[in-house]
Write a protein that holds these residues in place. Structure first.
Motif, PDB file in Angstrom:
ATOM      1  N   ALA A  18       0.808  -1.216   0.000  1.00  0.00           N
ATOM      2  CA  ALA A  18       0.000   0.000   0.000  1.00  0.00           C
ATOM      3  C   ALA A  18       0.843   1.268   0.000  1.00  0.00           C
ATOM      4  N   LEU A  19       0.502   2.174  -0.911  1.00  0.00           N
ATOM      5  CA  LEU A  19       1.131   3.482  -1.088  1.00  0.00           C
ATOM      6  C   LEU A  19       2.566   3.404  -1.624  1.00  0.00           C
ATOM      7  N   HIS A  20       3.003   2.207  -2.023  1.00  0.00           N
ATOM      8  CA  HIS A  20       4.322   2.022  -2.621  1.00  0.00           C
ATOM      9  C   HIS A  20       4.197   1.349  -3.991  1.00  0.00           C
ATOM     10  N   GLU A  21       3.070   1.547  -4.666  1.00  0.00           N
ATOM     11  CA  GLU A  21       2.792   0.817  -5.910  1.00  0.00           C
ATOM     12  C   GLU A  21       3.364   1.532  -7.144  1.00  0.00           C
ATOM     13  N   GLN A  22       4.608   1.996  -7.056  1.00  0.00           N
ATOM     14  CA  GLN A  22       5.165   2.829  -8.117  1.00  0.00           C
ATOM     15  C   GLN A  22       5.386   2.056  -9.412  1.00  0.00           C
ATOM     16  N   GLU A  23       5.961   0.853  -9.324  1.00  0.00           N
ATOM     17  CA  GLU A  23       6.201   0.065 -10.532  1.00  0.00           C
ATOM     18  C   GLU A  23       4.873  -0.333 -11.183  1.00  0.00           C
ATOM     19  N   THR A  24       3.917  -0.710 -10.357  1.00  0.00           N
ATOM     20  CA  THR A  24       2.581  -1.039 -10.850  1.00  0.00           C
ATOM     21  C   THR A  24       1.950   0.178 -11.519  1.00  0.00           C
ATOM     22  N   HIS A  25       2.023   1.311 -10.853  1.00  0.00           N
ATOM     23  CA  HIS A  25       1.490   2.572 -11.383  1.00  0.00           C
ATOM     24  C   HIS A  25       2.101   2.889 -12.741  1.00  0.00           C
ATOM     25  N   ASP A  26       3.420   2.787 -12.846  1.00  0.00           N
ATOM     26  CA  ASP A  26       4.098   3.135 -14.095  1.00  0.00           C
ATOM     27  C   ASP A  26       3.701   2.191 -15.234  1.00  0.00           C
ATOM     28  N   TYR A  27       3.551   0.907 -14.903  1.00  0.00           N
ATOM     29  CA  TYR A  27       3.142  -0.064 -15.931  1.00  0.00           C
ATOM     30  C   TYR A  27       1.709   0.192 -16.382  1.00  0.00           C
ATOM     31  N   LEU A  28       0.810   0.441 -15.432  1.00  0.00           N
ATOM     32  CA  LEU A  28      -0.574   0.766 -15.787  1.00  0.00           C
ATOM     33  C   LEU A  28      -0.631   2.001 -16.680  1.00  0.00           C
ATOM     34  N   LEU A  29       0.129   3.026 -16.299  1.00  0.00           N
ATOM     35  CA  LEU A  29       0.120   4.271 -17.069  1.00  0.00           C
ATOM     36  C   LEU A  29       0.646   4.041 -18.480  1.00  0.00           C
ATOM     37  N   GLU A  30       1.669   3.219 -18.595  1.00  0.00           N
ATOM     38  CA  GLU A  30       2.218   2.894 -19.921  1.00  0.00           C
ATOM     39  C   GLU A  30       1.163   2.214 -20.792  1.00  0.00           C
ATOM     40  N   ILE A  31       0.437   1.250 -20.214  1.00  0.00           N
ATOM     41  CA  ILE A  31      -0.627   0.562 -20.962  1.00  0.00           C
ATOM     42  C   ILE A  31      -1.718   1.545 -21.366  1.00  0.00           C
ATOM     43  N   ILE A  32      -2.172   2.366 -20.424  1.00  0.00           N
ATOM     44  CA  ILE A  32      -3.279   3.296 -20.681  1.00  0.00           C
ATOM     45  C   ILE A  32      -2.901   4.318 -21.751  1.00  0.00           C
ATOM     46  N   LYS A  33      -1.676   4.806 -21.701  1.00  0.00           N
ATOM     47  CA  LYS A  33      -1.234   5.784 -22.706  1.00  0.00           C
ATOM     48  C   LYS A  33      -1.111   5.172 -24.094  1.00  0.00           C
ATOM     49  N   GLY A  34      -1.092   3.844 -24.167  1.00  0.00           N
ATOM     50  CA  GLY A  34      -1.077   3.171 -25.460  1.00  0.00           C
ATOM     51  C   GLY A  34      -2.452   3.016 -26.069  1.00  0.00           C
ATOM     52  N   PHE A  35      -3.502   3.309 -25.308  1.00  0.00           N
ATOM     53  CA  PHE A  35      -4.865   3.236 -25.840  1.00  0.00           C
ATOM     54  C   PHE A  35      -5.159   4.461 -26.703  1.00  0.00           C
ATOM     55  N   LYS A  36      -6.194   4.371 -27.490  1.00  0.00           N
ATOM     56  CA  LYS A  36      -6.676   5.522 -28.258  1.00  0.00           C
ATOM     57  C   LYS A  36      -7.025   6.650 -27.290  1.00  0.00           C
TER      58      LYS A  36
END
Length: 384
Positions: A23-41
């Protein structure tokens, strides 16, 4: 990017499973999610990382003719559990595991977000990737820090939790409470230590603690309606240092569970009464600390939940199962006390395991089946 295939979704899920974070240390998870989301239309998407909660992600999809903003929440944190699944994509972070299935939760959310990024919805859709569900009350923090305000304020909120007892892809729900609320209980008793041979010169906290524990058991059996549900479990007690010394301090730790916030507050009140009585009876100081945080009961909104259940029951492609309430906790309950909404189960077909188990192995077929069922519901909801 086109609509993700089932195989692509499974690969995303497996990568998320490899990188669990607390909890509150999910930086790698956050970065991976953001990378996936930014790849969407991106045509209809607004992405924001709130500075008040920096591992959270908010994604707003603009509707083509919005009448409301429908929120969908997924939790992203993991547990302090050493994985024992022997899967080729087991956790790469020693002592931390997605033992509660949040990797499944995130993947379903990404699948839904991906679909609606390609097929513009009628209403606005808000996706909230929430940190700190397992501890630290991430939902409560998000609300109190104003993360879910302005254009990111949902008119109604939905979220799921995986359930290994249900078949893969099944949807479970019920009217009323789905999960109990929880409160941490800490009780300190201070008396006077002394020699075991001279009890008259001491004030024994072990005796007082024993009496307190027995009286607390009567709260559930004698202070609440038998047809309602409440639990008090005292799981830890510490007192003394050696057998022939009377303990001057004792500490009891436990938890309260209740299916409504009213029930939890009633148990809290009775617990305070009992502690005050023990303090007077044994002439010692008794300090009670109650910490609920954001772990309120998950009380589903009647109107929205009736509509959700009706859709799932009448969809021949959905295996809908009406479920009983559980005494486990979930911080989505706090958000449902602030925004009307519904939480439901997604079956992941692993009946031999339990949530928070080091051997939890969700059936990955649940991912696409869950996306299809929820996608259909959201489309139906926007048309009604």
């Amino acid at each position: 990017m086109a609509i993700l295939s089932e195989d692509e979704l499974i690969q995303i899920r497996r990568h998320l499973h490899e990188i669990p974070e607390l909890a509150l240390h999910e930086q790698e998870t956050h970065d991976y999610l953001l990378e996936i989301i930014k790849g969407f239309k991106q045509d209809y998407l607004t992405i924001e990382v709130p500075k008040e909660l920096p591992t959270a992600i908010l994604v707003l999809i603009k509707g083509r003719n919005p009448q409301r903003t429908i929120g969908y929440r997924t939790d992203i944190d993991a547990l302090r559990v050493e994985e024992k699944t022997n899967l080729p994509y087991s956790s790469k972070h020693p002592g931390v595991m997605h033992a509660c299935g949040h990797d499944i939760h995130m993947t379903v959310a990404l699948g839904l977000l991906n679909y609606f990024s390609e097929k513009q919805p009628q209403d606005n859709l808000l996706f909230f990737f929430q940190p700190a569900e397992e501890s630290e009350s991430g939902g409560k923090q998000a609300y109190e820090k104003g993360v879910l305000q302005g254009k990111f304020k949902p008119d109604e909120f939905y979220g799921l939790h995986d359930n290994p007892e249900l078949p893969a892809g099944a949807i479970g729900c019920r009217m009323g409470t789905l999960f109990a609320g929880t409160t941490e209980v800490n009780i300190d008793l201070w008396g006077k230590g002394g020699h075991a041979a001279f009890p008259q010169n001491a004030n024994d906290t072990v005796v007082a603690a024993a009496s307190l524990i027995m009286q607390i058991q009567t709260i559930i059996s004698r202070s609440i309606d038998p047809i309602q549900s409440g639990v008090i479990t005292l799981g830890k007690i510490e007192a003394g240092t050696i057998r022939n010394v009377i303990a001057g301090h004792a500490r009891i730790e436990g938890t309260i569970r209740g299916l409504t916030q009213k029930m939890i507050l009633h148990i809290d009140h009775r617990l305070k009464d009992v502690c005050e009585g023990i303090a007077r009876s044994y002439n010692m100081k008794v300090k009670l600390d109650l910490n609920q945080g954001g772990y309120w009961p998950v009380e589903n909104n009647p109107k929205l939940t009736k509509n959700f259940i009706s859709y799932m029951k009448n969809n021949p492609k959905v295996n809908f199962i009406e479920t009983a309430p559980k005494m486990t906790g979930e911080d989505f309950g706090f958000l449902l006390a602030k925004f009307p909404g519904t939480m439901f189960w997604l079956g992941v077909g692993d009946p031999g395991a339990q949530l928070h188990s080091a051997t939890l192995k969700p059936d990955e077929k649940s991912v696409q089946r869950g996306i299809d069922a929820i996608k259909g519901f959201l489309i139906n909801r926007m048309e009604n």
